[in-house]
Design a protein around this motif. Structure first.
Motif, mmCIF file in Angstrom:
data_model
loop_
_atom_site.group_PDB
_atom_site.id
_atom_site.type_symbol
_atom_site.label_atom_id
_atom_site.label_comp_id
_atom_site.label_asym_id
_atom_site.label_seq_id
_atom_site.Cartn_x
_atom_site.Cartn_y
_atom_site.Cartn_z
ATOM 1 N N GLU A 81 38.926 28.960 57.514
ATOM 2 C CA GLU A 81 38.463 29.962 56.543
ATOM 3 C C GLU A 81 39.140 29.680 55.205
ATOM 4 O OE1 GLU A 81 38.801 34.328 57.292
ATOM 5 O OE2 GLU A 81 39.171 33.518 59.310
ATOM 6 N N VAL A 82 38.352 29.735 54.136
ATOM 7 C CA VAL A 82 38.929 29.497 52.812
ATOM 8 C C VAL A 82 38.900 30.811 52.035
ATOM 9 C CG1 VAL A 82 38.781 28.140 50.697
ATOM 10 C CG2 VAL A 82 38.015 27.145 52.855
ATOM 11 N N GLU A 83 40.021 31.171 51.471
ATOM 12 C CA GLU A 83 40.112 32.406 50.686
ATOM 13 C C GLU A 83 40.611 32.031 49.298
ATOM 14 O OE1 GLU A 83 42.660 35.294 52.480
ATOM 15 O OE2 GLU A 83 42.446 36.728 50.835
ATOM 16 N N THR A 84 39.930 32.509 48.275
ATOM 17 C CA THR A 84 40.338 32.194 46.905
ATOM 18 C C THR A 84 40.857 33.462 46.224
ATOM 19 O OG1 THR A 84 38.684 30.452 46.747
ATOM 20 C CG2 THR A 84 39.550 31.281 44.680
ATOM 21 N N LEU A 85 41.992 33.321 45.582
ATOM 22 C CA LEU A 85 42.561 34.412 44.772
ATOM 23 C C LEU A 85 42.453 33.952 43.332
ATOM 24 C CD1 LEU A 85 44.269 37.055 44.585
ATOM 25 C CD2 LEU A 85 46.310 35.607 44.717
#
Lengths: 87, 87
Positions: free
Chosen positions: B72-76
């Protein structure tokens, strides 16, 4: 859960991002970190980064590895990070 | 197979590494790429990078994702790369 983190920030915010990420993860390359984070640690890391970064400009990308044994890491050239990188 | 690639090179070798990696993968952040590579493409990318980099100083790290649906890729903050990043 195992995670990889990369960030791309304005140069003046780099030292703060580096210091914060180092409290949670292993530095393996410039702006690249790996390590194990609980959900609580993940939240607290993101909360700290939100305070320090300009989220309209800076970018942090986190890869959550559901099954880290299925992620192979290959290095070409210098091994910069911690000798026993966590992935 | 899906791959993530990060590199850390001397500044003078950065443009060459960027140009080469862009031929094979999607740029998602400074020095960070993602994409699908066959074994042959992987070998040819590494061969090109070997020519361009000083492997006693520069470092390239490739993450082979055995099962990308478990990553899973999460961008902040800012989404810098290609809108439909490949992971």
């Amino acid at each position: 859960m195992k995670r990889g983190l990369v960030y791309d920030t304005a140069v003046e915010r780099n030292p703060a991002a580096l210091r914060t990420c180092r409290q949670y993860l292993h530095w393996v390359q410039r702006s690249v970190f790996e390590g194990d984070l609980s959900a609580a640690q993940h939240r607290s890391l993101f909360a700290a980064l939100r305070q320090q970064l300009d989220l309209s400009y800076d970018s942090v990308r986190v890869y959550r590895m559901g099954s880290p044994h299925l992620v192979e890491v290959e290095t070409l050239g210098a091994e910069l990070g911690h000798p026993d990188s966590v992935l």
